[in-house]
Motif scaffolding. Structure first.
Motif, PDB file in Angstrom:
ATOM      1  N   TYR A 110       6.038  -2.596  11.309  1.00  0.00           N
ATOM      2  CA  TYR A 110       4.922  -1.646  11.271  1.00  0.00           C
ATOM      3  C   TYR A 110       5.432  -0.215  11.515  1.00  0.00           C
ATOM      4  O   TYR A 110       6.126   0.030  12.512  1.00  0.00           O
ATOM      5  N   HIS A 111       5.104   0.720  10.632  1.00  0.00           N
ATOM      6  CA  HIS A 111       5.500   2.130  10.766  1.00  0.00           C
ATOM      7  C   HIS A 111       6.999   2.273  11.044  1.00  0.00           C
ATOM      8  O   HIS A 111       7.416   3.171  11.799  1.00  0.00           O
ATOM      9  N   GLN A 112       7.800   1.397  10.468  1.00  0.00           N
ATOM     10  CA  GLN A 112       9.196   1.326  10.923  1.00  0.00           C
ATOM     11  C   GLN A 112       9.972   2.623  10.778  1.00  0.00           C
ATOM     12  O   GLN A 112      10.652   3.063  11.710  1.00  0.00           O
ATOM     13  N   ILE A 113       9.903   3.242   9.598  1.00  0.00           N
ATOM     14  CA  ILE A 113      10.713   4.457   9.398  1.00  0.00           C
ATOM     15  C   ILE A 113      10.213   5.577  10.308  1.00  0.00           C
ATOM     16  O   ILE A 113      11.009   6.293  10.924  1.00  0.00           O
ATOM     17  N   LYS A 114       8.899   5.694  10.430  1.00  0.00           N
ATOM     18  CA  LYS A 114       8.357   6.748  11.308  1.00  0.00           C
ATOM     19  C   LYS A 114       8.841   6.531  12.739  1.00  0.00           C
ATOM     20  O   LYS A 114       9.223   7.473  13.432  1.00  0.00           O
ATOM     21  N   ARG A 115       8.857   5.267  13.170  1.00  0.00           N
ATOM     22  CA  ARG A 115       9.284   4.985  14.547  1.00  0.00           C
ATOM     23  C   ARG A 115      10.801   5.162  14.707  1.00  0.00           C
ATOM     24  O   ARG A 115      11.277   5.586  15.756  1.00  0.00           O
ATOM     25  N   ALA A 173       6.493  13.156   5.407  1.00  0.00           N
ATOM     26  CA  ALA A 173       6.245  12.613   4.058  1.00  0.00           C
ATOM     27  C   ALA A 173       7.205  11.460   3.820  1.00  0.00           C
ATOM     28  O   ALA A 173       8.371  11.516   4.226  1.00  0.00           O
ATOM     29  N   LEU A 174       6.674  10.424   3.173  1.00  0.00           N
ATOM     30  CA  LEU A 174       7.489   9.223   2.931  1.00  0.00           C
ATOM     31  C   LEU A 174       7.113   8.641   1.575  1.00  0.00           C
ATOM     32  O   LEU A 174       5.925   8.577   1.232  1.00  0.00           O
ATOM     33  N   ARG A 175       8.152   8.221   0.873  1.00  0.00           N
ATOM     34  CA  ARG A 175       7.919   7.722  -0.493  1.00  0.00           C
ATOM     35  C   ARG A 175       8.873   6.561  -0.731  1.00  0.00           C
ATOM     36  O   ARG A 175      10.081   6.705  -0.501  1.00  0.00           O
ATOM     37  N   LEU A 192       2.522  -0.451   2.314  1.00  0.00           N
ATOM     38  CA  LEU A 192       2.946   0.901   2.682  1.00  0.00           C
ATOM     39  C   LEU A 192       1.808   1.495   3.501  1.00  0.00           C
ATOM     40  O   LEU A 192       0.639   1.155   3.281  1.00  0.00           O
ATOM     41  N   ASP A 193       2.142   2.414   4.413  1.00  0.00           N
ATOM     42  CA  ASP A 193       1.097   3.081   5.189  1.00  0.00           C
ATOM     43  C   ASP A 193       0.171   3.850   4.250  1.00  0.00           C
ATOM     44  O   ASP A 193       0.561   4.221   3.139  1.00  0.00           O
ATOM     45  N   ARG A 194      -1.006   4.157   4.741  1.00  0.00           N
ATOM     46  CA  ARG A 194      -2.000   4.892   3.942  1.00  0.00           C
ATOM     47  C   ARG A 194      -1.419   6.215   3.435  1.00  0.00           C
ATOM     48  O   ARG A 194      -1.669   6.635   2.309  1.00  0.00           O
ATOM     49  N   ASP A 195      -0.604   6.883   4.274  1.00  0.00           N
ATOM     50  CA  ASP A 195      -0.073   8.191   3.868  1.00  0.00           C
ATOM     51  C   ASP A 195       1.309   8.095   3.216  1.00  0.00           C
ATOM     52  O   ASP A 195       1.947   9.116   2.978  1.00  0.00           O
ATOM     53  N   THR A 196       1.790   6.894   2.950  1.00  0.00           N
ATOM     54  CA  THR A 196       3.074   6.724   2.248  1.00  0.00           C
ATOM     55  C   THR A 196       2.798   6.566   0.761  1.00  0.00           C
ATOM     56  O   THR A 196       1.827   5.920   0.369  1.00  0.00           O
ATOM     57  N   GLU A 197       3.686   7.166  -0.045  1.00  0.00           N
ATOM     58  CA  GLU A 197       3.527   7.084  -1.510  1.00  0.00           C
ATOM     59  C   GLU A 197       4.582   6.132  -2.078  1.00  0.00           C
ATOM     60  O   GLU A 197       5.498   5.735  -1.379  1.00  0.00           O
TER      61      GLU A 197
END
Ligand code: URA
Length: 215
Positions: free
Chosen positions: A166-171, A182-184, A80-85
């Motif tokens: 990589y960063h799929q949902i954000k992209r 925010a992503l969890r 998970l990305d650093r900022d994903t929970e």
């Protein structure tokens, strides 16, 4: 526990001729388990922690594992990305991790995203068809379900992916006009993140629960 001390099933092994069954007995060297039955842990990763086994700067998911579950070959099955929970599965079972991550198996991963910006009205259809990212990559069909709006107008949505770029949902959101703030991760396969696990806590996954991952 002294450095170099060997423990078998929690007790100091004082006799070199002691017999151990590598797959059934838990052998620890200086407090780190080096053999035994495979371990599967569910971790609720907080923001700011990296999904790596080592990092020179940040805390890693392995730093959150209590001493009794520390093992030589423990690693996160998927990043998970650093900022994903949320849900990270930690294991020392390489074959099992491969099954979860294999692009051929398409094990679904379910996320909750909070996004701001002007999302296109056909976002759900685009997800269903396979979002085309800015670089031209077409994603596999995914699910998008709006869960509601937050007081500041941001969208809360559930997203289910069957691949992990990589960063799929954000992209994907960016390609639909939104910005994920925010992503969890809530689920791997059909196994849900335990709501009783606080941020940074982990627990063992039971054999029954493991079946839910590759259902
Ligand atoms: N998609 C993302 O953009 N980030 C993650 O951490 C997981 C999925």
């Amino acid at each position: 526990m002294a450095a170099g001390e060997v423990c078998v099933n929690g007790a100091a092994a004082l006799h070199p001729e002691m017999q151990v069954d590598e797959r059934a007995d838990t052998v620890a060297l200086s407090g780190v388990t080096v053999s035994g039955a495979p371990l599967y842990l569910m971790l609720n990763k907080p923001r700011g922690v990296v999904s790596a086994t080592r990092d020179g700067r940040d805390r890693t998911v392995l730093d959150l594992v209590p001493p009794e579950w520390r093992r030589k070959n423990l690693f996160p099955a998927g990043r998970l990305d650093r900022d994903t929970e949320g849900f990270v599965l930690l294991t020392d079972d390489g074959a099992f991790a491969h099954r979860i991550l294999s692009p051929k198996r398409h094990v679904p991963k379910t996320y909750e995203a909070e996004a701001e910006g002007a999302l296109l009205p056909d976002t759900a259809e685009r997800f269903k068809e396979g979002v085309v990212l800015w670089d031209g990559t077409r994603c596999r069909p995914a699910e998008y379900r709006e869960l509601g709006r937050l007081p500041d107008g941001a969208v809360k949505a559930e997203v289910v992916l069957t691949e992990g770029m990589y960063h799929q949902i954000k992209r994907m959101f960016a390609a639909c006009g939104g910005h994920v703030r925010a992503l969890r991760r809530m689920k791997i396969g059909a196994l849900e993140l335990d709501p009783l696990l606080g941020a940074g806590e982990c627990r063992l996954i039971t054999p029954k629960e493991l079946e839910k991952i590759l259902f």
